[in-house]
Design a protein around this motif. Sequence first.
Motif, PDB file in Angstrom:
ATOM      1  N   VAL A  65      35.258  21.266  59.631  1.00 55.06           N
ATOM      2  CA  VAL A  65      34.246  20.469  60.314  1.00 55.06           C
ATOM      3  C   VAL A  65      33.476  21.425  61.213  1.00 55.06           C
ATOM      4  O   VAL A  65      34.086  22.235  61.901  1.00 55.06           O
ATOM      5  N   ASP A  66      32.140  21.374  61.174  1.00 55.76           N
ATOM      6  CA  ASP A  66      31.371  22.167  62.141  1.00 55.76           C
ATOM      7  C   ASP A  66      30.596  21.221  63.048  1.00 55.76           C
ATOM      8  O   ASP A  66      30.894  20.025  63.079  1.00 55.76           O
ATOM      9  N   ARG A  67      29.605  21.713  63.754  1.00 56.02           N
ATOM     10  CA  ARG A  67      28.919  20.850  64.731  1.00 56.02           C
ATOM     11  C   ARG A  67      28.107  19.746  64.077  1.00 56.02           C
ATOM     12  O   ARG A  67      27.555  18.885  64.737  1.00 56.02           O
ATOM     13  N   GLN A  68      28.005  19.781  62.737  1.00 52.80           N
ATOM     14  CA  GLN A  68      27.282  18.704  62.033  1.00 52.80           C
ATOM     15  C   GLN A  68      28.225  17.775  61.288  1.00 52.80           C
ATOM     16  O   GLN A  68      27.797  16.918  60.520  1.00 52.80           O
ATOM     17  N   GLY A  69      29.504  17.990  61.485  1.00 52.57           N
ATOM     18  CA  GLY A  69      30.489  17.152  60.797  1.00 52.57           C
ATOM     19  C   GLY A  69      31.116  17.876  59.617  1.00 52.57           C
ATOM     20  O   GLY A  69      31.076  19.114  59.531  1.00 52.57           O
ATOM     21  N   LEU A  70      31.669  17.109  58.691  1.00 57.76           N
ATOM     22  CA  LEU A  70      32.378  17.687  57.544  1.00 57.76           C
ATOM     23  C   LEU A  70      31.469  18.637  56.753  1.00 57.76           C
ATOM     24  O   LEU A  70      30.318  18.293  56.462  1.00 57.76           O
ATOM     25  N   VAL A  71      32.004  19.815  56.394  1.00 62.00           N
ATOM     26  CA  VAL A  71      31.223  20.773  55.605  1.00 62.00           C
ATOM     27  C   VAL A  71      31.358  20.367  54.130  1.00 62.00           C
ATOM     28  O   VAL A  71      32.357  20.678  53.477  1.00 62.00           O
ATOM     29  N   VAL A  72      30.365  19.661  53.648  1.00 62.21           N
ATOM     30  CA  VAL A  72      30.456  19.052  52.320  1.00 62.21           C
ATOM     31  C   VAL A  72      30.625  20.114  51.234  1.00 62.21           C
ATOM     32  O   VAL A  72      31.374  19.934  50.269  1.00 62.21           O
ATOM     33  N   ASP A  73      29.969  21.277  51.445  1.00 61.93           N
ATOM     34  CA  ASP A  73      30.060  22.352  50.443  1.00 61.93           C
ATOM     35  C   ASP A  73      31.493  22.842  50.261  1.00 61.93           C
ATOM     36  O   ASP A  73      31.803  23.476  49.257  1.00 61.93           O
ATOM     37  N   ALA A  74      32.329  22.604  51.258  1.00 66.48           N
ATOM     38  CA  ALA A  74      33.692  23.129  51.176  1.00 66.48           C
ATOM     39  C   ALA A  74      34.672  22.137  50.543  1.00 66.48           C
ATOM     40  O   ALA A  74      35.873  22.411  50.479  1.00 66.48           O
ATOM     41  N   LEU A  75      34.182  21.000  50.076  1.00 67.85           N
ATOM     42  CA  LEU A  75      35.102  20.031  49.453  1.00 67.85           C
ATOM     43  C   LEU A  75      35.677  20.612  48.163  1.00 67.85           C
ATOM     44  O   LEU A  75      34.918  21.134  47.333  1.00 67.85           O
ATOM     45  N   PRO A  76      36.974  20.515  47.971  1.00 67.36           N
ATOM     46  CA  PRO A  76      37.556  21.058  46.743  1.00 67.36           C
ATOM     47  C   PRO A  76      37.083  20.300  45.506  1.00 67.36           C
ATOM     48  O   PRO A  76      36.758  19.116  45.590  1.00 67.36           O
ATOM     49  N   ARG A  77      37.066  20.996  44.405  1.00 70.41           N
ATOM     50  CA  ARG A  77      36.657  20.335  43.149  1.00 70.41           C
ATOM     51  C   ARG A  77      37.698  19.285  42.778  1.00 70.41           C
ATOM     52  O   ARG A  77      38.857  19.385  43.151  1.00 70.41           O
ATOM     53  N   LEU A  87      22.750  13.335  59.768  1.00 71.34           N
ATOM     54  CA  LEU A  87      22.237  12.493  58.681  1.00 71.34           C
ATOM     55  C   LEU A  87      22.177  13.288  57.370  1.00 71.34           C
ATOM     56  O   LEU A  87      22.518  12.780  56.295  1.00 71.34           O
ATOM     57  N   SER A  88      21.761  14.561  57.471  1.00 70.96           N
ATOM     58  CA  SER A  88      21.664  15.364  56.236  1.00 70.96           C
ATOM     59  C   SER A  88      23.044  15.501  55.585  1.00 70.96           C
ATOM     60  O   SER A  88      23.181  15.430  54.360  1.00 70.96           O
ATOM     61  N   ARG A  89      24.071  15.661  56.412  1.00 73.19           N
ATOM     62  CA  ARG A  89      25.436  15.775  55.863  1.00 73.19           C
ATOM     63  C   ARG A  89      25.889  14.458  55.236  1.00 73.19           C
ATOM     64  O   ARG A  89      26.571  14.432  54.219  1.00 73.19           O
ATOM     65  N   ARG A  90      25.496  13.355  55.903  1.00 68.48           N
ATOM     66  CA  ARG A  90      25.921  12.069  55.344  1.00 68.48           C
ATOM     67  C   ARG A  90      25.300  11.859  53.969  1.00 68.48           C
ATOM     68  O   ARG A  90      25.949  11.405  53.038  1.00 68.48           O
ATOM     69  N   ARG A  91      24.046  12.289  53.850  1.00 67.42           N
ATOM     70  CA  ARG A  91      23.376  12.146  52.551  1.00 67.42           C
ATOM     71  C   ARG A  91      24.016  13.071  51.515  1.00 67.42           C
ATOM     72  O   ARG A  91      24.250  12.692  50.375  1.00 67.42           O
ATOM     73  N   ALA A 101      25.225   6.610  75.067  1.00 68.05           N
ATOM     74  CA  ALA A 101      23.839   7.105  75.058  1.00 68.05           C
ATOM     75  C   ALA A 101      23.423   7.228  73.600  1.00 68.05           C
ATOM     76  O   ALA A 101      24.250   7.073  72.710  1.00 68.05           O
ATOM     77  N   ASP A 102      22.196   7.514  73.358  1.00 69.49           N
ATOM     78  CA  ASP A 102      21.664   7.699  72.003  1.00 69.49           C
ATOM     79  C   ASP A 102      21.739   6.412  71.181  1.00 69.49           C
ATOM     80  O   ASP A 102      22.435   5.476  71.531  1.00 69.49           O
ATOM     81  N   ARG A 103      21.071   6.486  70.054  1.00 69.80           N
ATOM     82  CA  ARG A 103      21.144   5.364  69.115  1.00 69.80           C
ATOM     83  C   ARG A 103      22.467   5.431  68.367  1.00 69.80           C
ATOM     84  O   ARG A 103      22.988   6.505  68.114  1.00 69.80           O
ATOM     85  N   PRO A 104      23.003   4.275  67.986  1.00 71.94           N
ATOM     86  CA  PRO A 104      24.235   4.330  67.195  1.00 71.94           C
ATOM     87  C   PRO A 104      23.994   5.073  65.888  1.00 71.94           C
ATOM     88  O   PRO A 104      22.899   5.010  65.331  1.00 71.94           O
ATOM     89  N   ILE A 105      25.009   5.781  65.461  1.00 72.48           N
ATOM     90  CA  ILE A 105      24.921   6.492  64.186  1.00 72.48           C
ATOM     91  C   ILE A 105      25.030   5.477  63.058  1.00 72.48           C
ATOM     92  O   ILE A 105      25.864   4.586  63.092  1.00 72.48           O
ATOM     93  N   GLU A 106      24.167   5.650  62.073  1.00 70.19           N
ATOM     94  CA  GLU A 106      24.215   4.708  60.954  1.00 70.19           C
ATOM     95  C   GLU A 106      25.444   4.982  60.093  1.00 70.19           C
ATOM     96  O   GLU A 106      25.664   6.125  59.688  1.00 70.19           O
ATOM     97  N   PRO A 107      26.248   3.973  59.850  1.00 71.65           N
ATOM     98  CA  PRO A 107      27.439   4.223  59.036  1.00 71.65           C
ATOM     99  C   PRO A 107      27.061   4.665  57.617  1.00 71.65           C
ATOM    100  O   PRO A 107      26.003   4.293  57.098  1.00 71.65           O
ATOM    101  N   LEU A 108      27.947   5.443  57.010  1.00 68.48           N
ATOM    102  CA  LEU A 108      27.751   5.844  55.608  1.00 68.48           C
ATOM    103  C   LEU A 108      27.618   4.603  54.734  1.00 68.48           C
ATOM    104  O   LEU A 108      26.864   4.582  53.771  1.00 68.48           O
TER     105      LEU A 108
END
Length: 475
Positions: free
Chosen positions: A232-244, A265-269, A294-301
Amino acid sequence: MEFHVSLVGRKDLSGEIYRQVRGAILEGRLRPGDLLPPSRELAQRLSVARTTVVVAYDRLAAEEFVTARVGAGTAVSAHGGPWPHQTRRRASEGALRPLPVWDSIPLSTAFVRRAHFDFRTGLPDSSFFPHDTWRRLLSRAMRSEAARGGLYGDPGGHRGLREAIARHIAFARGVTASADDVTVVSGTQQALDVVARTMLAPGDRVAVEDPGYPRVRWLFESLGARVSGVPVDRQGLVVDALPRRTRLVYVTPSHQYPLGVPMALSRRRELLAWAEKQKAVIVEDDYDSEFRFADRPIEPLQTLDTSGLVVYVGSFSKTMLPALRLGFVVTPPSLRVAVHKAKQITDWHTATPLQAALALFIDEGTFARHIRKMRGVYGARHALITRALSDQLKEHLDAIPSTAGLHVAALARTASVEAISAAVRRAANAGVAVQQLARFAVDGPPLSGLLLGYGSIPAMRIEEGLRRLRRCLER
Ligand SMILES: Cc1ncc(COP(=O)(O)O)c(C=O)c1O
């Protein structure tokens, strides 16, 4: 005493040291008062990093198998571990042994230990809970249940509660679900169990966040899945690192547990696109997003998913009380019936009077009022802690910005994992309970830092608690 640990051919070195020492204590080879080898010495002997040994010792200490005293070393606890009956089991209870996987899964002691300054994560403040209202609604629910004969109920859950949950999550989280999509379960833990039962065969690959919530990892392992930690980095789960060939991925996108970052959001997409390609299921654990300061709620996946790949999980452990064991799953239609069957073979259904009382609690508006009140309470504590982190604790800790939930994570500026472990032990002696980040590592290197939970510490104790913590970090 000379104590033998063998790591030949092992992968999870810390876990292996933990298991072997624990086994030795449970079997009586190590006795109360026996000293474990100093971590530096054992690390040298085993040719591993000292951190590897420290993480194992910390886990043993957290489960009260051993006690660490500054200057005196780490010794087997006076009662030989928290469950002394296990020591006797071999001799008196026969030859049956559980599957080896259970040796590596600890029994939580979170429910017994309390500190005066309690910064542990995930515990709500029950002193604000409207106990009288709850008692009244529960007794009303018991009366109507008695009139109905107290028979078995629908495995999907109490109809009124499913409708109330669907309305609540639509309003609070923008999740579009009908009552039919909602299954009531006994907390997140059971939500993941029923989803895993419907989706996983033994040997299937499951990905979890690293660092991540340990209880889900143990759950998947207990069902025979192969679990991989994904960074996980500062943007959340590193999608590229998901195992095959990953079949299921578990994420906490609104407030990553334990680091607290929201998933960009880019990671969620990216994650949704990845799941579509892999035909994998995403389990979204939205465990504490009601408390956003604070901030707007994060849109769930779940709301971004157009292909029916996301299972959305919610819990009443933070918004109400963990003791109630109430939660829910929102499943895509293709999984609904199987999830109901899984729930039915597990425990038929969650206790009907509890479900009916919760439906009344939500419908009467008490639930929403309680959340609003607690958002204020927790928001004030969050502000106190973040201020202290950027002020009196800034030489020691670097807070990871977060605007939601019941805890803040902070990385150590210079202290090593070992130094933080020692500080956590000193803090425990000073009446301060705090968890270190290293304990949440899955496959990756343990992070040096702390988690500061504010769910169960009253605001008036925070300052003194942090002062004591600072003294422990300074030594
Ligand atoms: C990441 C995460 N998910 C879910 C939960 C709640 O679990 P449950 O509903 O089983 O009490 C917690 C509680 O600490 C948590 O930390």
